[in-house]
Each structure stands twice: as C-alpha cells, then as structure tokens.
Design a protein around this motif. Structure first.
Motif, PDB file in Angstrom:
ATOM      1  N   PRO A 140       2.905   3.724  17.951  1.00  0.00           N
ATOM      2  CA  PRO A 140       2.020   4.399  16.966  1.00  0.00           C
ATOM      3  C   PRO A 140       2.132   3.914  15.405  1.00  0.00           C
ATOM      4  N   LEU A 141       3.481   3.434  15.143  1.00  0.00           N
ATOM      5  CA  LEU A 141       3.510   2.987  13.890  1.00  0.00           C
ATOM      6  C   LEU A 141       2.829   1.608  13.623  1.00  0.00           C
ATOM      7  N   ALA A 142       3.066   0.861  14.592  1.00  0.00           N
ATOM      8  CA  ALA A 142       2.332  -0.615  14.576  1.00  0.00           C
ATOM      9  C   ALA A 142       0.702  -0.358  14.453  1.00  0.00           C
ATOM     10  N   TYR A 143       0.224   0.696  15.281  1.00  0.00           N
ATOM     11  CA  TYR A 143      -1.143   1.047  15.205  1.00  0.00           C
ATOM     12  C   TYR A 143      -1.635   1.667  13.960  1.00  0.00           C
ATOM     13  N   VAL A 144      -1.023   2.379  13.273  1.00  0.00           N
ATOM     14  CA  VAL A 144      -1.312   2.889  12.209  1.00  0.00           C
ATOM     15  C   VAL A 144      -1.254   1.866  11.200  1.00  0.00           C
ATOM     16  N   MET A 145      -0.315   1.047  10.936  1.00  0.00           N
ATOM     17  CA  MET A 145      -0.141  -0.014  10.045  1.00  0.00           C
ATOM     18  C   MET A 145      -1.273  -1.112  10.234  1.00  0.00           C
ATOM     19  N   SER A 146      -1.745  -1.347  11.440  1.00  0.00           N
ATOM     20  CA  SER A 146      -2.828  -2.503  11.762  1.00  0.00           C
ATOM     21  C   SER A 146      -4.284  -2.029  11.462  1.00  0.00           C
ATOM     22  N   THR A 147      -4.478  -0.648  11.444  1.00  0.00           N
ATOM     23  CA  THR A 147      -5.821  -0.020  11.729  1.00  0.00           C
ATOM     24  C   THR A 147      -5.859   0.738  10.283  1.00  0.00           C
ATOM     25  N   ILE A 148      -4.980   1.304   9.461  1.00  0.00           N
ATOM     26  CA  ILE A 148      -5.275   1.856   8.311  1.00  0.00           C
ATOM     27  C   ILE A 148      -4.515   1.476   7.260  1.00  0.00           C
ATOM     28  N   LYS A 149      -5.204   1.387   6.176  1.00  0.00           N
ATOM     29  CA  LYS A 149      -4.776   0.745   4.939  1.00  0.00           C
ATOM     30  C   LYS A 149      -3.614   1.689   4.126  1.00  0.00           C
ATOM     31  N   ILE A 150      -2.238   1.212   4.300  1.00  0.00           N
ATOM     32  CA  ILE A 150      -1.198   1.843   3.720  1.00  0.00           C
ATOM     33  C   ILE A 150      -0.824   1.075   2.447  1.00  0.00           C
ATOM     34  N   LYS A 151      -0.586   2.007   1.411  1.00  0.00           N
ATOM     35  CA  LYS A 151      -0.124   1.585   0.155  1.00  0.00           C
ATOM     36  C   LYS A 151       1.297   0.772   0.140  1.00  0.00           C
ATOM     37  N   GLY A 152       1.365  -0.259  -0.188  1.00  0.00           N
ATOM     38  CA  GLY A 152       2.699  -0.903  -0.215  1.00  0.00           C
ATOM     39  C   GLY A 152       2.869  -1.511   0.999  1.00  0.00           C
ATOM     40  N   SER A 153       1.992  -1.886   2.174  1.00  0.00           N
ATOM     41  CA  SER A 153       2.082  -2.176   3.582  1.00  0.00           C
ATOM     42  C   SER A 153       2.988  -3.510   3.642  1.00  0.00           C
ATOM     43  N   THR A 154       2.659  -4.264   2.644  1.00  0.00           N
ATOM     44  CA  THR A 154       3.647  -5.896   2.848  1.00  0.00           C
ATOM     45  C   THR A 154       5.218  -5.292   2.555  1.00  0.00           C
ATOM     46  N   THR A 155       5.216  -4.707   1.564  1.00  0.00           N
ATOM     47  CA  THR A 155       6.897  -4.409   1.320  1.00  0.00           C
ATOM     48  C   THR A 155       7.303  -3.260   2.446  1.00  0.00           C
ATOM     49  N   ILE A 156       6.702  -2.657   2.833  1.00  0.00           N
ATOM     50  CA  ILE A 156       7.128  -1.685   3.995  1.00  0.00           C
ATOM     51  C   ILE A 156       7.489  -2.544   5.330  1.00  0.00           C
ATOM     52  N   ARG A 157       6.547  -3.461   5.531  1.00  0.00           N
ATOM     53  CA  ARG A 157       6.875  -4.397   6.684  1.00  0.00           C
ATOM     54  C   ARG A 157       8.065  -5.091   6.486  1.00  0.00           C
ATOM     55  N   ILE A 158       8.365  -5.409   5.321  1.00  0.00           N
ATOM     56  CA  ILE A 158       9.609  -6.318   5.114  1.00  0.00           C
ATOM     57  C   ILE A 158      10.761  -5.375   5.017  1.00  0.00           C
ATOM     58  N   LEU A 159      10.826  -4.264   4.377  1.00  0.00           N
ATOM     59  CA  LEU A 159      11.873  -2.984   4.571  1.00  0.00           C
ATOM     60  C   LEU A 159      12.095  -2.856   6.219  1.00  0.00           C
ATOM     61  N   ILE A 160      11.118  -2.643   6.868  1.00  0.00           N
ATOM     62  CA  ILE A 160      11.386  -2.401   8.377  1.00  0.00           C
ATOM     63  C   ILE A 160      12.099  -3.509   9.053  1.00  0.00           C
ATOM     64  N   LEU A 161      11.544  -4.610   8.832  1.00  0.00           N
ATOM     65  CA  LEU A 161      12.358  -5.989   9.289  1.00  0.00           C
ATOM     66  C   LEU A 161      13.720  -6.004   9.009  1.00  0.00           C
ATOM     67  N   ILE A 162      14.083  -5.837   7.578  1.00  0.00           N
ATOM     68  CA  ILE A 162      15.372  -5.693   6.951  1.00  0.00           C
ATOM     69  C   ILE A 162      16.183  -4.610   7.782  1.00  0.00           C
ATOM     70  N   SER A 163      15.637  -3.697   8.039  1.00  0.00           N
ATOM     71  CA  SER A 163      16.502  -2.427   8.734  1.00  0.00           C
ATOM     72  C   SER A 163      17.060  -3.023  10.039  1.00  0.00           C
ATOM     73  N   SER A 164      16.248  -3.894  10.797  1.00  0.00           N
ATOM     74  CA  SER A 164      16.553  -4.077  12.027  1.00  0.00           C
ATOM     75  C   SER A 164      17.352  -5.345  12.403  1.00  0.00           C
ATOM     76  N   MET A 165      17.800  -5.997  10.967  1.00  0.00           N
ATOM     77  CA  MET A 165      18.241  -7.210  10.946  1.00  0.00           C
ATOM     78  C   MET A 165      19.806  -7.105  11.061  1.00  0.00           C
ATOM     79  N   SER A 166      20.483  -5.869  10.333  1.00  0.00           N
ATOM     80  CA  SER A 166      21.685  -5.717  10.150  1.00  0.00           C
ATOM     81  C   SER A 166      22.414  -5.369  11.544  1.00  0.00           C
ATOM     82  N   ALA A 167      23.866  -5.486  11.586  1.00  0.00           N
ATOM     83  CA  ALA A 167      24.417  -5.000  12.992  1.00  0.00           C
ATOM     84  C   ALA A 167      24.311  -3.575  13.087  1.00  0.00           C
TER      85      ALA A 167
END
Length: 551
Positions: free
Chosen positions: A84-111
């Motif tokens: 649902p998170l991906a669906y929301v981000m793909s269909t609804i304009k979220i303020k700061g979406s670019t930064t949010i995508r990067i932060l979500i990616l960073i959260s997955s890259m740590s051990a």
C-alpha cells in the motif's frame, strides 16, 4: 575448421574460466558440505546419524519452526505494509516524495543487526522510550526481545525491498486499466485488489522471495535481540563454533537441509510467478495526483510515519555515538570519545572493511561485465547453465557459504582459511549477482550490429568488448558495483564465520562490541557504516541520474 575455431574463440575460454571459478568457490564447497553431512566425523564411515539427530530432537526442530514463523510473518507483514505504501506514493502526490524515497532506501541498506541494536537502545528494558513511557505515563512496554523484536527489526529493514519492487511494477501499469475499472464502479481498495494486485503478483512474489530469503538467512538480528528465540542461522553458528567444541559435520547436515528447503521455496516461487506473469507496456503510465480532504491527510500520515519509524534506528544510533560514556554506559554530555575509542581499539577493522570491499568490487566489476556479456550475447545451453549458477548465491545463506568454504579450504593444496582471500571469495560469490543483473539489463539494450561493425573493421573481440561494448554498459556496471559495495561493507553472516583477528571487519567489530556492552564504540562504528552507505547511495544517484535502486 572455421566453424570450430569460431566456436572456441576467446569468449569460450572466458566462459570456461568463469565456470571454473564458480565450480571451485561455489559448487565444490557446497558438494563438500554435502559429503561431510553424510560421513561420521569420528569414524569417517557413511552415516545418516546427523540427519537422524536433527529430525529426532525437538530442540532442533523448534529452531526450524521458529525460522519459518519469522520468515513467513516478516514476508507477509512487509507486503502488507510496503505494498500500500508503494501504491500511495505512486498514485498520490506526497510532499517531499523524492526525499522520502531516498530515506526509505537508506533505511533498507544498513545491516539488520544494527537495527536490532538500535531498538534495544530504544525499547529494551532500559531503553529511552521504555523508561520515558514508564516514568511519565506509567505505561509498561511489551518485551522487545524474542519473536516480537525480531519481527519488528526485520519487517522495518526488509519492507523497503517490497516498496522498491512494487513501485517499479506500478510504473508499467497503464492508467487506462484503472479508468476502465472506475467506469465499472470498481473504486478504492476494491480497485487495487481486483485490478492492480493480479497485475503485480509476479513482482510481489519476486520481492517476497527476496524478503523471505534475507529474513531466513539473517544471523545478527536473532542473535542480538532473540534472547533464546533460536533460529536456524543461530543454530548453525552455535553448532559450528561452540565453546565446548563445535561439530562441523552436524552443522553441515543442518546446512544441507536449509539449502534444500530454500531451493524448494525458490523453485515454487518461480513456478507460481511464471503462471501468474503478465506482459505490460504502459502507454499511459500511472502518475501521482493531488487529492484533498481526509484521504490526503491519511496518505501523508501513513507515508511520513513509516519513514520516521524506519529511519529511527539509524538516527538514534548516530545520536548516541556523540554521547559521553562512563565505562560501558552512556552519561549526560557529548564528546567524540566513542570515535576515538573506535579508532584506537578496532581501527584495523575499519581499514580491513574498506580494503577488502575495494578488492572485492574490482573483481566483481570485471567478472560481472564478462558474465553479463556471456549470458546475454552468447545465448545457448552453456549460457543458460551459467545464468543458473549466478542465481545460486540467492539461495545459499551467508553463514552456510562461509562454513562450506571453511570445510573445503582448510587444508592443502588450497589453504585459504584464516586469510583475507577466503573472505574476498565469499564476498565476490555472494554479491556478484547484483552487478550481473544491472549490467545485463543495460547490455540487453546494446545492439549486436555495433559490435559487428567494429569487428568488421579489424578490431579483435576483446578489444571490441573493452573499447565499444564496455563503455555502453558502464552505467549498469557502476550501479550494480555500488549496490554490491554497500552489501559487502554491511555483511555479517559470512564475515562472522570466516574472520580472524587480522581480518576482522566493521560489522564483526560492531557485533562484538554490542555483545560486550560497549555501546559507545558500537554506535560510532555503526554511524561510520551508515555514513559510508549514504555516501555510496549519493554517488549511485549522481552517476545514474536515478532516485531509486532496482534490486
């Protein structure tokens, strides 16, 4: 004669060399592990005693059920949360979406085990949130240790993988399908369930498989936060490296069972995915739209809340790294003492990490480029077999590969145990697929006619590859190499099996310091790893022009 010479050209020799590498460092170790599991460690005779011991005792079977319970729960939760998170981000304009995508990616890259350590600091028995809620509101938090803690850490760590997979799949869905559904009064969640979910099912299965395998193979999280909730990787580690003398034959038997189970899950996923696959081409792709009212508020709250919770471990660990320490505990005030202690006590692990990772990436970059070319441009039975070989590291957990390499290379003529070479070999085998996939994706877009033109002008096949083909596929090679780099510097499950005092890495040092209770040093090392990860991702974004990663 010409046909035979064409068949056995330089690329045939390169293909043979690649096969030899995979056979020596992957197939042979796994085969030796299999052999060891069927022979008694004392008498050397053929025996099924190890397997009988495993299946006859509830202690070992409980570990299996614990692992299955964790992995299935994490996979389902990751899909439920991140889909649902991906669906929301793909269909609804979220303020700061670019930064949010990067932060979500960073959260997955740590051990993952760093997340476990962070949540102990936050929600442990003496955690800051636990004490705050208890002292201010009189609320006693449920125990973070055991199954619930493992579930929390791995779900937050692995949900971004589903998010990235589903986000990529939604880009290929034509918006006209949604419009057609709405015209038939199929809206809201019903539209998502009836139209989108069937279309992205293969992607959900692929992402779910990756989450399942990573959760199933994770060692650090249950070891740190499990507190007696024993999973299979912990069981294998304890049986192989025991204070009272480990039994590597029994560890080998457990490893064989795990690999067979993982292979079964992998083949089942491939079978279901092939039956559910759809060909999609979005002429009118889904675009995020601005909405108003309660739905807009709910969408923003959901996205922001997930991002905050996912990033909380890294942020809090970084914060504690600047706190003063007295012995093993944090005290009021700030200083760089933890960093000084980190460099003075385990500074060699920092150097080892980046040195080993650098050598690994050089080997991966060259090998992946050649393997991608062979599998994409030299189509045939041999290329298909090689492509299958490249998928094996997805199935084999890191701790099992580490044990297999130790069992195989602990005596002459190829004595590698205790050396940096065995760590590099393990890192290359485990992380090579990332760069192969990204390189192959670019190579599919390179026309054969370009190479044929260069060869017709007198250029040799290898000169053509390095001067013509390689520059065109370099973006994919670099992208994959950076992701491989990140995964190497945050690797624990293989390193913890193979390291020695002179080859200790940062992840091993963090794990060791957490176990010893030296939280300040552990926080400093964890922060350095996070900074290295963020800088690597920023370099990835700069070189590729993307703001997302295809796994």
């Amino acid at each position: 004669m010409n046909a035979r010479m064409k068949r056995f050209d330089i690329w045939s020799m390169i293909t043979a060399a690649i096969f030899v590498g995979y056979i020596v460092f992957l197939a042979l170790p796994l085969f030796m592990l299999l052999i060891k599991s069927f022979f008694d460690g004392t008498t050397g005779e053929f025996s099924l005693a190890y397997f009988t011991k495993f299946f006859s005792k509830a202690y070992y079977m409980n570990a299996v059920w614990n692992s299955i319970k964790v992995t299935v729960s994490v996979t389902i939760l990751a899909i439920v949360v991140a889909g649902p998170l991906a669906y929301v981000m793909s269909t609804i304009k979220i303020k700061g979406s670019t930064t949010i995508r990067i932060l979500i990616l960073i959260s997955s890259m740590s051990a993952p085990f760093i997340g476990a350590y962070a949540w102990i600091l936050l929600l442990g028995r003496s955690g800051i949130i636990t004490k705050f809620l208890s002292q201010v509101f009189g609320i006693e938090m449920p125990d973070i240790y055991g199954f619930s803690g493992i579930l929390l850490v791995l779900t937050l760590q692995l949900s971004p993988l589903i998010f990235m997979y589903v986000s990529g799949a939604l880009k290929n869905v034509d918006h006209s399908l949604l419009e057609a559904a709405e015209s038939m009064n199929v809206t809201g969640l019903r539209k998502m369930w009836k139209v989108l979910v069937p279309l992205i099912t293969p992607t959900l299965l692929a992402g779910g498989l990756l989450v399942f395998m990573r959760a199933f193979a994770d060692f650090g999280t249950p070891m740190l936060i499990g507190e007696g909730y024993r999973t299979v990787p912990v069981l294998i580690f304890n049986e192989f490296i025991s204070e009272v003398g480990g039994d590597d034959g029994f560890a080998a038997a457990i490893s064989v069972i795990v690999v067979l189970f993982a292979t079964t899950v992998f083949l089942l996923q491939k079978y279901v995915a092939n039956r559910k696959s759809y060909s999609m081409s979005a002429l009118n792709p889904i675009e995020p739209k601005k909405i108003k009212g309660v739905a807009n508020i709910a969408a923003h709250v959901y996205v922001y809340l997930f991002t905050i919770v996912a990033m909380m471990p890294q942020v809090y660990v970084a914060y504690t790294s600047f706190q003063k320490t007295s012995g093993k505990i944090f005290v009021p005030g700030y200083s760089l003492d933890s960093y000084r202690a980190a460099f003075s006590k385990v500074g060699d692990s920092i150097l080892n990490t980046f040195l080993l990772a650098s050598i690994t990436i050089v080997i991966i970059t060259l090998s992946a480029s050649l393997i991608a070319y062979v599998t994409v441009k030299r189509k045939g039975a041999v290329a298909n077999v090689l492509d299958t070989f490249t998928m094996l590291p997805y199935i084999v957990p890191g701790s099992i590969l580490g044990i297999a390499l130790l069992v195989t290379f602990n005596k002459q003529p190829l004595m590698l145990s205790g050396t940096a070479a065995i760590l590099i070999a393990a890192f290359v085998i485990r992380r090579l697929p990332y760069t192969i996939r990204s390189s192959a994706a670019v190579l599919h877009q390179v026309s054969d006619s370009i190479e044929e033109a260069a060869i017709s002008l007198g250029s040799s096949p290898m000169r053509t590859f390095f001067k013509v083909t390689m520059p065109m596929m370099i973006s994919g090679v670099i992208a994959g190499a950076i992701i491989s780099w990140i995964s190497v510097i945050t690797e624990l499950s293989t390193s913890i099996i193979l390291y020695t005092g002179s080859t200790r890495t940062m992840t091993v040092a963090v794990y060791t310091e957490v176990v010893r209770g030296n939280y300040g040093v552990a926080a400093a090392l964890s922060t350095l790893l996070t900074v290295a990860t963020v800088l690597s991702l920023l370099l990835f974004f700069k070189l590729t022009g993307k703001k997302e990663v295809s796994m």
